[in-house]
Design a protein around this motif. Structure first.
Motif, mmCIF file in Angstrom:
data_model
loop_
_atom_site.group_PDB
_atom_site.id
_atom_site.type_symbol
_atom_site.label_atom_id
_atom_site.label_comp_id
_atom_site.label_asym_id
_atom_site.label_seq_id
_atom_site.Cartn_x
_atom_site.Cartn_y
_atom_site.Cartn_z
ATOM 1 N N GLU A 319 0.822 -1.203 0.000
ATOM 2 C CA GLU A 319 0.000 0.000 0.000
ATOM 3 C C GLU A 319 0.861 1.260 0.000
ATOM 4 O OE1 GLU A 319 -3.563 0.571 -0.047
ATOM 5 O OE2 GLU A 319 -3.190 -1.361 -0.998
ATOM 6 N N LYS A 320 1.946 1.240 0.765
ATOM 7 C CA LYS A 320 2.841 2.397 0.814
ATOM 8 C C LYS A 320 3.528 2.606 -0.531
ATOM 9 C CE LYS A 320 4.690 5.950 2.651
ATOM 10 N NZ LYS A 320 3.860 7.105 3.029
ATOM 11 N N MET A 321 3.975 1.517 -1.161
ATOM 12 C CA MET A 321 4.585 1.630 -2.483
ATOM 13 C C MET A 321 3.604 2.266 -3.463
ATOM 14 S SD MET A 321 6.495 -2.069 -2.654
ATOM 15 C CE MET A 321 7.163 -1.914 -4.281
ATOM 16 N N THR A 322 2.362 1.847 -3.381
ATOM 17 C CA THR A 322 1.330 2.388 -4.268
ATOM 18 C C THR A 322 1.098 3.869 -3.992
ATOM 19 O OG1 THR A 322 0.285 0.208 -4.335
ATOM 20 C CG2 THR A 322 -1.044 2.083 -5.051
ATOM 21 N N ASP A 323 1.065 4.238 -2.724
ATOM 22 C CA ASP A 323 0.900 5.646 -2.355
ATOM 23 C C ASP A 323 2.021 6.503 -2.936
ATOM 24 O OD1 ASP A 323 -1.387 5.096 -0.884
ATOM 25 O OD2 ASP A 323 -0.333 4.972 1.035
ATOM 26 N N VAL A 324 3.254 6.023 -2.792
ATOM 27 C CA VAL A 324 4.412 6.785 -3.277
ATOM 28 C C VAL A 324 4.337 6.956 -4.788
ATOM 29 C CG1 VAL A 324 6.926 6.727 -3.556
ATOM 30 C CG2 VAL A 324 5.906 6.139 -1.348
ATOM 31 N N ALA A 325 3.961 5.896 -5.497
ATOM 32 C CA ALA A 325 3.872 5.973 -6.955
ATOM 33 C C ALA A 325 2.774 6.938 -7.400
ATOM 34 C CB ALA A 325 3.626 4.583 -7.535
ATOM 35 N N LEU A 326 1.645 6.917 -6.721
ATOM 36 C CA LEU A 326 0.503 7.718 -7.145
ATOM 37 C C LEU A 326 0.704 9.218 -6.951
ATOM 38 C CD1 LEU A 326 -2.522 5.523 -6.011
ATOM 39 C CD2 LEU A 326 -2.002 6.265 -8.340
ATOM 40 N N VAL A 327 1.620 9.603 -6.085
ATOM 41 C CA VAL A 327 1.909 11.028 -5.887
ATOM 42 C C VAL A 327 2.413 11.672 -7.169
ATOM 43 C CG1 VAL A 327 3.501 12.627 -4.729
ATOM 44 C CG2 VAL A 327 2.295 10.887 -3.405
ATOM 45 N N LEU A 328 3.031 10.887 -8.030
ATOM 46 C CA LEU A 328 3.744 11.409 -9.192
ATOM 47 C C LEU A 328 2.799 11.595 -10.378
ATOM 48 C CD1 LEU A 328 6.692 9.029 -8.517
ATOM 49 C CD2 LEU A 328 6.842 11.518 -8.351
ATOM 50 N N GLU A 329 1.805 12.444 -10.207
ATOM 51 C CA GLU A 329 0.752 12.589 -11.199
ATOM 52 C C GLU A 329 1.242 13.036 -12.583
ATOM 53 O OE1 GLU A 329 -2.737 14.608 -9.962
ATOM 54 O OE2 GLU A 329 -2.986 13.408 -8.132
ATOM 55 N N PRO A 330 2.217 13.969 -12.696
ATOM 56 C CA PRO A 330 2.668 14.340 -14.038
ATOM 57 C C PRO A 330 3.258 13.162 -14.819
ATOM 58 C CG PRO A 330 3.375 15.968 -12.417
ATOM 59 C CD PRO A 330 2.843 14.806 -11.650
ATOM 60 N N LEU A 331 3.873 12.214 -14.121
ATOM 61 C CA LEU A 331 4.455 11.056 -14.798
ATOM 62 C C LEU A 331 3.368 10.172 -15.393
ATOM 63 C CD1 LEU A 331 6.675 12.126 -12.815
ATOM 64 C CD2 LEU A 331 7.514 9.782 -12.688
ATOM 65 N N TRP A 332 2.298 9.944 -14.598
ATOM 66 C CA TRP A 332 1.199 9.110 -15.084
ATOM 67 C C TRP A 332 0.475 9.792 -16.245
ATOM 68 C CZ3 TRP A 332 1.735 4.429 -13.606
ATOM 69 C CH2 TRP A 332 2.195 4.113 -12.309
ATOM 70 N N GLU A 333 0.284 11.098 -16.135
ATOM 71 C CA GLU A 333 -0.406 11.806 -17.217
ATOM 72 C C GLU A 333 0.402 11.755 -18.505
ATOM 73 O OE1 GLU A 333 -1.728 16.316 -18.330
ATOM 74 O OE2 GLU A 333 -2.299 15.603 -16.331
#
Length: 356
Positions: A319-333
């Motif tokens: 869950e923590k790994m997922t939280d850290v990844a999701l913070v990076l919104e410009p990368l996902w966009e």
């Protein structure tokens, strides 16, 4: 709106140009009480010939930075406190000598010497308010693009995230391919693949434009030449690939691999280069051609990636790994477009991690 972005204002390139560092620093040394801080990778601590080449003068400080772990906000804060305790004035310059971790530390220290609080306070985009101390980057590894990047990536108490600011950029780069000699083959590969993955993510992203495409295509061409053909001037070409790869993402962005690698680093402590490789090898769904070429280069250099890294993790760690990844919104966009949240759900991210 077009982004008006800064680039490093002074660059020197060529074999042996590290020997000109004393001349470069001369203009910074404006009086007997000025001093320069050299932050060097701890691998050079016992390397007397290399240490003798660092142009130390007068009250200068040479601090060897431990890079066994990824750069942390607490480490930056400790270095800033050490420098402030040694002198009641700001240094004339901060010089980072080493790989991406050391250069990130140098950038962060230069920023925190002129901005109050902890480095963790500035993890994000454009939170820095005051210009940094003049600072220079001297890479002894190539691939990270840290020498040209407007970010310094740090692991804080809650997240791994860069201090992204125009003030983060180095004022001077010294690109001497001779400094790459002697790098262990696996480390050289992992850092080089950071550059290659920068290019794949930039060239396939929704933020792509002719500026980033021009740099990214040349960097990718150089990476493939270095790691599949091994020309005699490989170090020179890898150093320029790193520069071009960094410039490619300066006007675009990275993507899925980098977002996932941040979570791997935060929870497992994986260094950035190897973390990117572990993640990228599982991303055929998003980067089929890039993963094919990546595996070809792995085979050529007999690289065996660590496997099953996530299988023993507890649910709260995933869950923590997922939280850290999701913070990076410009990368996902950049990777998936404005509707990325409908594609990259928490369950999808967990599924990707569980492949690693």
């Amino acid at each position: 709106m077009f982004r008006n972005f800064k680039i490093v204002s002074n660059v020197i390139f060529g074999r042996g140009c590290f020997n000109q560092l004393d001349d470069i620093l001369a203009s910074r040394r404006t009086g007997d009480d000025t001093f320069v801080v050299f932050l060097a990778d701890h691998v050079f601590r016992e390397n007397e010939p290399f240490k003798a080449r660092i142009p130390v003068r007068g009250r200068d400080m040479v601090i060897f930075v431990n890079t066994d772990d990824e750069p942390k906000t607490a480490g930056v804060d400790a270095l800033v406190a050490q420098i402030r305790a040694a002198c009641d004035r700001l240094p004339a310059g901060v010089i980072g000598i080493g790989g991406g971790s050391t250069m990130d530390m140098a950038k962060a220290v230069a920023l925190l010497l002129t901005n109050p609080g902890s480095a963790a306070d500035y993890q994000g985009w454009d939170l820095i308010r005051h210009p940094a101390v003049w600072h220079a980057g001297i890479p002894t590894l190539s691939g990270t693009g840290a020498e040209v990047s407007r970010t310094t990536v740090l692991t804080g108490p809650e997240k791994k995230l860069g201090i992204n600011s125009d003030y983060t950029l180095f004022d001077q780069m010294v690109l001497d391919p001779e400094l790459l000699a002697g790098v262990p083959p696996e480390q050289r590969f992992y850092t080089g693949m950071d550059c290659y993955i920068h290019c794949v993510e930039s060239l396939t992203g929704t933020y792509l434009n002719t500026f980033s495409q021009s740099y990214g295509e040349k960097a990718m061409e150089l990476c493939l030449e270095v790691f599949l053909e091994a020309p005699p001037d490989s170090d020179d070409k890898l150093m320029m690939a790193s520069y071009f790869g960094g410039m490619s993402i300066a006007y675009s962005q990275v993507g899925v691999c980098h977002a996932l690698s941040y979570g791997l680093a935060f929870v497992l402590g994986l260094h950035h280069g190897i973390g990117n490789c572990v993640a990228f090898d599982c991303l055929e769904e998003f980067y089929p051609e890039g993963v094919r070429e990546f595996r070809q280069m792995m085979n050529e250099h007999h690289i065996e990636l660590p496997r099953n890294l996530v299988s023993s993790l507890e649910d709260h760690q995933l869950e923590k790994m997922t939280d850290v990844a999701l913070v990076l919104e410009p990368l996902w966009e950049n990777a998936l477009g404005k509707d990325w949240k409908t594609i990259m759900t928490r369950d999808k991210i967990r599924e990707l991690y569980q492949r690693m």
